[in-house]
Structure formats: C-alpha cells, structure tokens
Design a protein around this motif. Structure first.
Motif, PDB file in Angstrom:
ATOM      1  N   TRP A  20       0.833  -1.197   0.000  1.00 32.96           N
ATOM      2  CA  TRP A  20       0.000   0.000   0.000  1.00 32.96           C
ATOM      3  C   TRP A  20       0.870   1.249   0.000  1.00 32.96           C
ATOM      4  O   TRP A  20       1.824   1.344   0.773  1.00 32.96           O
ATOM      5  N   ALA A  21       0.514   2.199  -0.849  1.00 36.68           N
ATOM      6  CA  ALA A  21       1.118   3.529  -0.792  1.00 36.68           C
ATOM      7  C   ALA A  21       0.365   4.347   0.258  1.00 36.68           C
ATOM      8  O   ALA A  21      -0.820   4.125   0.501  1.00 36.68           O
ATOM      9  N   ARG A  22       1.052   5.282   0.869  1.00 37.95           N
ATOM     10  CA  ARG A  22       0.424   6.136   1.881  1.00 37.95           C
ATOM     11  C   ARG A  22       1.183   7.451   1.969  1.00 37.95           C
ATOM     12  O   ARG A  22       2.281   7.590   1.432  1.00 37.95           O
ATOM     13  N   ALA A  23       0.578   8.403   2.667  1.00 36.82           N
ATOM     14  CA  ALA A  23       1.267   9.665   2.920  1.00 36.82           C
ATOM     15  C   ALA A  23       2.442   9.415   3.862  1.00 36.82           C
ATOM     16  O   ALA A  23       2.351   8.607   4.789  1.00 36.82           O
ATOM     17  N   GLU A  24       3.534  10.107   3.639  1.00 33.06           N
ATOM     18  CA  GLU A  24       4.775   9.824   4.369  1.00 33.06           C
ATOM     19  C   GLU A  24       4.612   9.958   5.878  1.00 33.06           C
ATOM     20  O   GLU A  24       5.178   9.170   6.643  1.00 33.06           O
ATOM     21  N   PHE A  25       3.845  10.945   6.321  1.00 32.60           N
ATOM     22  CA  PHE A  25       3.767  11.217   7.755  1.00 32.60           C
ATOM     23  C   PHE A  25       2.425  10.811   8.373  1.00 32.60           C
ATOM     24  O   PHE A  25       2.084  11.249   9.467  1.00 32.60           O
ATOM     25  N   ASP A  26       1.661   9.964   7.672  1.00 37.16           N
ATOM     26  CA  ASP A  26       0.386   9.476   8.204  1.00 37.16           C
ATOM     27  C   ASP A  26       0.343   7.961   7.986  1.00 37.16           C
ATOM     28  O   ASP A  26       0.043   7.490   6.891  1.00 37.16           O
ATOM     29  N   ASN A  27       0.628   7.220   9.033  1.00 40.03           N
ATOM     30  CA  ASN A  27       0.748   5.760   8.914  1.00 40.03           C
ATOM     31  C   ASN A  27      -0.517   5.101   8.394  1.00 40.03           C
ATOM     32  O   ASN A  27      -0.454   4.084   7.692  1.00 40.03           O
ATOM     33  N   ASP A  28      -1.672   5.663   8.736  1.00 34.64           N
ATOM     34  CA  ASP A  28      -2.944   5.017   8.415  1.00 34.64           C
ATOM     35  C   ASP A  28      -3.682   5.692   7.268  1.00 34.64           C
ATOM     36  O   ASP A  28      -4.908   5.723   7.231  1.00 34.64           O
ATOM     37  N   SER A  29      -2.940   6.240   6.316  1.00 35.86           N
ATOM     38  CA  SER A  29      -3.556   6.997   5.221  1.00 35.86           C
ATOM     39  C   SER A  29      -3.700   6.212   3.924  1.00 35.86           C
ATOM     40  O   SER A  29      -4.158   6.761   2.919  1.00 35.86           O
ATOM     41  N   ALA A  30      -3.321   4.923   3.922  1.00 35.33           N
ATOM     42  CA  ALA A  30      -3.537   4.113   2.715  1.00 35.33           C
ATOM     43  C   ALA A  30      -5.031   4.004   2.443  1.00 35.33           C
ATOM     44  O   ALA A  30      -5.846   4.017   3.360  1.00 35.33           O
ATOM     45  N   SER A  31      -5.399   3.900   1.165  1.00 32.00           N
ATOM     46  CA  SER A  31      -6.804   3.752   0.816  1.00 32.00           C
ATOM     47  C   SER A  31      -6.968   2.837  -0.392  1.00 32.00           C
ATOM     48  O   SER A  31      -7.568   1.777  -0.308  1.00 32.00           O
ATOM     49  N   SER A  32      -6.417   3.263  -1.529  1.00 37.19           N
ATOM     50  CA  SER A  32      -6.553   2.465  -2.752  1.00 37.19           C
ATOM     51  C   SER A  32      -5.278   2.462  -3.589  1.00 37.19           C
ATOM     52  O   SER A  32      -5.172   1.681  -4.533  1.00 37.19           O
TER      53      SER A  32
END
Length: 207
Positions: free
Chosen positions: A135-147
């Motif tokens: 999963w890709a995510r925002a660098e500074f938000d661990n739980d920001s993966a979505s699609s």
C-alpha cells in the motif's frame, strides 16, 4: 483496533491475474500479464481491502500513475479524492498500517517498527523481491492508505531486506510471482485492462 475490525480480512491466500496494456515494448504495444499472490495469513486486513477493491473492479481501466524505475504505482481515482470513497458511507476508506514481525502472533497496526523502536526486527513480508506489492500512503500518516498500491522494482541481491527504508514502514501484502518482468515495461499512462481473483476469493470474510 476497532477500525481494523470493521474491515474485511482475507483469511488465507488468494491468487489474482492482472493485465496491463503497455503502449511501448520492444515488440510494440501489447497486453502483458502478471500473477499476484496475496498473503492474508500475515497481512489479513491489507490483503482483504485490496481484494474488495478488485472485486468492485476499482482498478479496471485505471492508468499507471508512476513508473520511475523504483516503483510502479496506481490506484488514485479521478476526482478530488485520493483514494476509495465507500458508496455506502460516502467517506474515504482508509487502511491502517499493518506489519507482522517474525516471531509475533499478530500483526502490528497503526505504528511503524521505527515508531516502536523495533529497528532491527524483520517483517514476515519484507521488500525483498522484484514485484513486492504494498500500500502507498502519505509519508507522515501511517494510516492513510486507501486504494493506491505500488510494486517495488529492485533486485534483492542489491538491496537486501533490513537494508532499505521501506521494511516496517509500508504494508506489504503480496508479491508478483509470474510475469513480474513486465513491470519494467510499464509507463505512466498505460492502462490496466483488469485485475481479477482466480483463486481464494472465498477466504475474504463476509464477502
């Protein structure tokens, strides 16, 4: 953990087929195929959310959005949202960071191994193969993966597990086990014809 419990887990493994129309290859434009295996034993929430999106045909017709020799990435839909908006709740669905460490019974959620001071511990699903899926995510938000997902393009001999900045910081949930060399042909703008589950769909709980 309550948010985790609301998401559909994959309890077991699943095999998927992915076909992408590559606009430029040595043989000209052509469709290329990959076989993916998802590991719901060690990444049940991560794998489950991806299969749910695949069964919704979320990725079908979507373009490859990053291809820089390091990763191939897709999954950012058209429109203002940068992930999957659940049609029932009309809210962006997020996937918590999920990493299982060797020797642990259950995955760690919401925290990187670095956050927990477990710098030298090894994930069960490391970034150790060309075609590692995460999963890709925002660098500074661990739980920001979505699609948004990415495939890692690297040789394990050159960057062994434990010697990169990705292990323990991004959630791996599967690997390309066939056709992974085709990832190197993909360019930004190439279209995903389809991703489909060919085995293991019954392992998605409450499907």
């Amino acid at each position: 953990m309550n948010a985790v419990l609301l998401l559909l887990p994959l309890q077991g493994r699943a095999t998927l087929e992915m076909q992408v129309h590559c606009s430029e290859t040595p043989e000209g434009a052509q469709d290329v195929d990959l076989t993916l295996v998802l590991d719901g034993y060690n990444a049940p929430v991560s794998a489950g959310q991806f299969i749910d999106l695949v069964q919704r045909k979320f990725y079908d017709g979507m373009e490859i959005q990053r291809a820089d020799g390091f990763v191939v990435q897709t999954g950012d839909p058209d429109g203002p949202a940068d992930g999957f908006v659940d049609p029932v709740t009309n809210e962006l669905r997020k996937v918590p960071l999920e990493v299982k460490v060797m020797g642990d019974k259950d995955p760690v959620y919401n925290f990187t191994l670095e956050d927990l001071g477990r710098y030298n511990e090894q994930p069960v699903l490391p970034f150790n193969a060309y075609g590692t899926l995460a999963w890709a995510r925002a660098e500074f938000d661990n739980d920001s993966a979505s699609s948004q997902i990415f495939f890692l393009l690297k040789e394990s001999e050159l960057t062994p597990s434990g010697a990169n900045l990705l292990d323990g910081r991004y959630a791996v949930f599967g690997y390309a086990i066939s056709g992974q060399d085709n990832l190197g042909l993909m360019k930004v703008g190439d279209k995903i014809n389809y991703i489909k589950v060919v085995d293991g769909a019954e392992n998605l709980v409450n499907a």
